[in-house]
Design an enzyme around this catalytic site. Structure first.
Site, mmCIF file in Angstrom:
data_model
loop_
_atom_site.group_PDB
_atom_site.id
_atom_site.type_symbol
_atom_site.label_atom_id
_atom_site.label_comp_id
_atom_site.label_asym_id
_atom_site.label_seq_id
_atom_site.Cartn_x
_atom_site.Cartn_y
_atom_site.Cartn_z
ATOM 1 N N ASP A 15 0.823 -1.224 0.000
ATOM 2 C CA ASP A 15 0.000 0.000 0.000
ATOM 3 C C ASP A 15 0.856 1.273 0.000
ATOM 4 O OD1 ASP A 15 -1.985 -1.923 0.441
ATOM 5 O OD2 ASP A 15 -2.063 -1.546 2.597
ATOM 6 N N GLU A 222 -11.447 -0.084 -3.175
ATOM 7 C CA GLU A 222 -10.609 0.449 -2.088
ATOM 8 C C GLU A 222 -9.413 1.179 -2.689
ATOM 9 O OE1 GLU A 222 -9.405 -3.022 0.184
ATOM 10 O OE2 GLU A 222 -8.145 -3.769 -1.422
#
Ligand code: FUB
Length: 321
Positions: A15, A222
């Site tokens: 991420d 997301e």
């Protein structure tokens, strides 16, 4: 740079939120480890308990500095577990780390921690941002100095538990021809401690002006990211269970955004999550995959590759070799 580069082979991280501060490139990743938790559809296997900051001054071959642990679960009164994606924005010489974590009742919120340098250590606030929920914050500073936080994630990210910023009695995930659940965006207060407004939906329209539907493999899931290119706002995101990175463009930070295309096809591993940043006059896509861990979905490795635009401002799909 012809091949993608694995940035930090020493450890598993994911991420990546890449930002340029004071002429240096900083990466704010999640810090994966093998907790032994079983894999499930709610991300129970992502038991991350701290954050590190990485930095470098040459993306293509420079040495990557690990600034060490800058915040951990035990530092924050309200956090119970699972420190997921985070990002940092600068205002008036202070650096604000905005992160997602579960409280002691297993509900995700967004928290803020503050530092005097981009590499921390970060001092956390006692409470999460009021009215915050779900995961994956992207802190975007516009040219006028306003800072917007984009956030939200389906399934384990709990976004389906909310409507109009209120918790539902029963979670509701749209299906089929219903309109897909949108990411959210809120402008931050001057002191960066709270939302300055109620979060608003980030609407993605198809080329005919209709919101993307729940059964569209390109709908938001997301990993929101915002960047600006030639005055346009580029909202990019992961499609989760269809494993794509996609983008949509608009004329202001709130949208609506018009769907443009796929940036990255599925990588090895279930999740796909990225950031896009310009550094030293080149554009880069930061992302992760699970090739080094042998496709263990919760042990991800950071990667970077050049990103190119076409003359009309569309993004050339990135090939993950
Ligand atoms: O790292 C935990 C979660 O996996 C992130 O919040 C999602 O975006 C996915 O990458």
């Amino acid at each position: 740079m012809k091949e993608p580069r694995y940035l930090f082979p020493n450890d598993y991280m994911a991420d990546p939120s890449a930002n340029v501060f004071n002429g240096r490139l900083y990466i704010y990743p999640s810090h994966d480890w093998d907790s032994g938790a079983a894999e499930d559809d709610n991300g129970g296997h992502f038991e991350m308990k701290d954050y590190h900051v990485l930095s470098l001054d040459d993306v293509e071959q420079g040495e990557v500095t690990d600034h060490g642990q800058v915040l951990c679960v035990d530092d924050v009164e309200w956090v119970g577990r699972q420190m997921w994606d985070n990002d940092v924005a600068e205002r008036d010489g202070k650096y604000y780390l905005i992160y997602s974590a579960k409280d002691k009742n297993d509900i995700f919120h967004l928290g803020v921690a503050v530092a005097d340098t981009p590499h921390g250590p970060f001092v956390p606030q006692h409470d999460p941002i009021r009215g915050s929920y779900s995961i994956d914050p992207c802190a975007f500073k516009d040219e006028d100095g306003e800072i917007y936080v984009y956030f939200g994630g389906l399934w384990g990210g709990q976004l389906q538990r909310y409507r109009d910023n209120k918790a539902l009695e029963n979670a509701y995930l749209p299906e089929g021809e219903e309109t897909a659940l949108p990411s959210r965006v809120a402008r931050m207060s001057r002191d960066m401690m709270q939302f300055a407004e109620e979060p608003k939906p980030v609407v993605i329209l198809d080329k005919d002006g209709n919101p993307l539907k729940a059964n569209d493999p390109h709908r938001f899931f997301e990993a929101s990211w915002m960047h600006k290119y030639n005055g346009k706002y580029y909202f990019s995101y992961s499609t989760g269970d269809s494993h794509l990175l996609c983008y949509a463009t608009g004329d202001n930070p709130y949208g609506p955004f018009t769907f443009q295309g796929v940036i990255l096809e599925p990588v090895v591993g279930w999740t796909t999550h990225h950031s896009i940043v310009e550094y030293k006059d080149k554009w880069y896509l930061f992302y992760h995959d699970c090739i080094p861990s042998g496709d263990i979905t919760w042990l991800r490795s950071l990667k970077v590759q050049r990103l190119y635009y076409n003359e009309d401002g569309t993004i050339k799909p990135v090939i993950n070799k």
